[in-house]
Design an enzyme around this catalytic site. Structure first.
Site, short mmCIF file in Angstrom:
data_model
loop_
_atom_site.label_atom_id
_atom_site.label_comp_id
_atom_site.label_asym_id
_atom_site.label_seq_id
_atom_site.Cartn_x
_atom_site.Cartn_y
_atom_site.Cartn_z
CD GLU A 40 -2.61 1.12 2.67
OE1 GLU A 40 -3.65 1.63 2.90
OE2 GLU A 40 -1.80 0.54 3.83
CE LYS A 115 -7.49 0.78 3.97
NZ LYS A 115 -6.21 1.37 4.89
CB CYS A 151 -3.81 -1.88 4.95
SG CYS A 151 -2.64 -1.41 6.30
#
Length: 268
Positions: A40, A115, A151
């Protein structure tokens, strides 16, 4: 399929970060990797300045350069970047938000996963500057179906289960996991548990820990813990990096996934 998880330290300059990513992709491809996953925020590290000033679309210079390299090498690449999104008002200020995107590129594919779960936790609110995505994404590398998460998504098991139901044999997770007390044990537990939940391989490529092991365990902000990891569908950590820059490798075997799901049919 051989997968490489690249652990690097990106910085504030998108062109320097691109050069670093290109070098590591070449290295991983040279060792036989068909899929190369980078962290990321590969295009620009968190806490290195405003994200909107360097955000680019998927047809911009950063993504295009990685696509050209992936096609040249005949590999697939997943790498964190930021794309322009919308403008919102926060405390009387207008903020140009971005999408926190995992670029997915290679022969015949060039797209992104945005995300879904922004890091609104521990007195931090990523959604102030990042617009959450909505759609799950998979793609194919030969006979292997690859799901994508980023993440903080790893704290949400239903996303991983649904990617598995959509056929994912491996779920790749670019990360910039913050360090601090108990963060490494949590990271190890979550990455292994998501493999067990979904009966897939989990391949996490993280930002290295600034300052290395000497700073391990201290609060770092969202700038990386290291400890990239590839986990088997039975929860076994096949390979794990330390705090510093590294590349780790593992073979992804869909037959292992099928066998695991036959003996442990949790997705049903």
């Amino acid at each position: 399929m051989k997968l490489a998880a690249v652990q690097i330290t990106s910085g504030p300059d998108i062109e320097q970060n691109l050069a670093l990513a290109q070098a590591r992709i070449r290295e991983a491809a040279g060792k036989g990797a068909s899929l190369v996953v980078l962290p990321e925020a590969t295009s620009q590290a968190f806490a290195s300045g405003r994200l909107d000033t360097q955000a680019q679309e998927l047809d911009g210079p950063f993504a295009t350069a990685l696509h050209e390299l992936a096609e040249e090498l005949g590999v697939y690449v997943v790498a964190g970047m930021f794309r322009p999104s919308d403008s919102v008002e926060r405390d009387g200020k207008v903020i140009n938000r971005v999408f926190n995107t995992a670029l997915i590129t290679g022969p015949g594919v060039h797209k992104g996963y945005d995300k879904i779960h922004t890091y609104d936790a521990f007195d931090y609110k990523e959604s102030d500057t990042v617009n959450p995505g909505k759609d799950l994404v998979t793609f194919r590398v030969g006979e292997v179906t690859v799901g994508v998460a980023i993440c903080y998504d790893i704290r949400f098991p239903e996303q991983f289960k649904e990617l598995a139901r959509r056929g994912a044999d491996v779920i790749v997770v670019p990360t910039s996991w913050a360090d601090g007390p108990d963060k490494l044990p949590q990271w190890r537990l979550l990455s292994a548990t998501r493999a067990l939940d979904s009966t897939t391989y989990i391949a996490c490529a993280g930002q290295s820990r600034p300052g290395g092991a000497a700073e391990g365990g201290k609060p770092s902000g969202p700038t990386g813990l290291g400890h990239s990891v590839i986990v088997a569908p039975n929860g076994e950590r096949l390979v794990e990096a330390g705090y510093d820059d590294d590349i780790i490798y593992a073979d992804i075997d869909p037959e292992v996934v099928a066998t695991t799901r036959k003996s442990l049919p949790v997705l049903k």
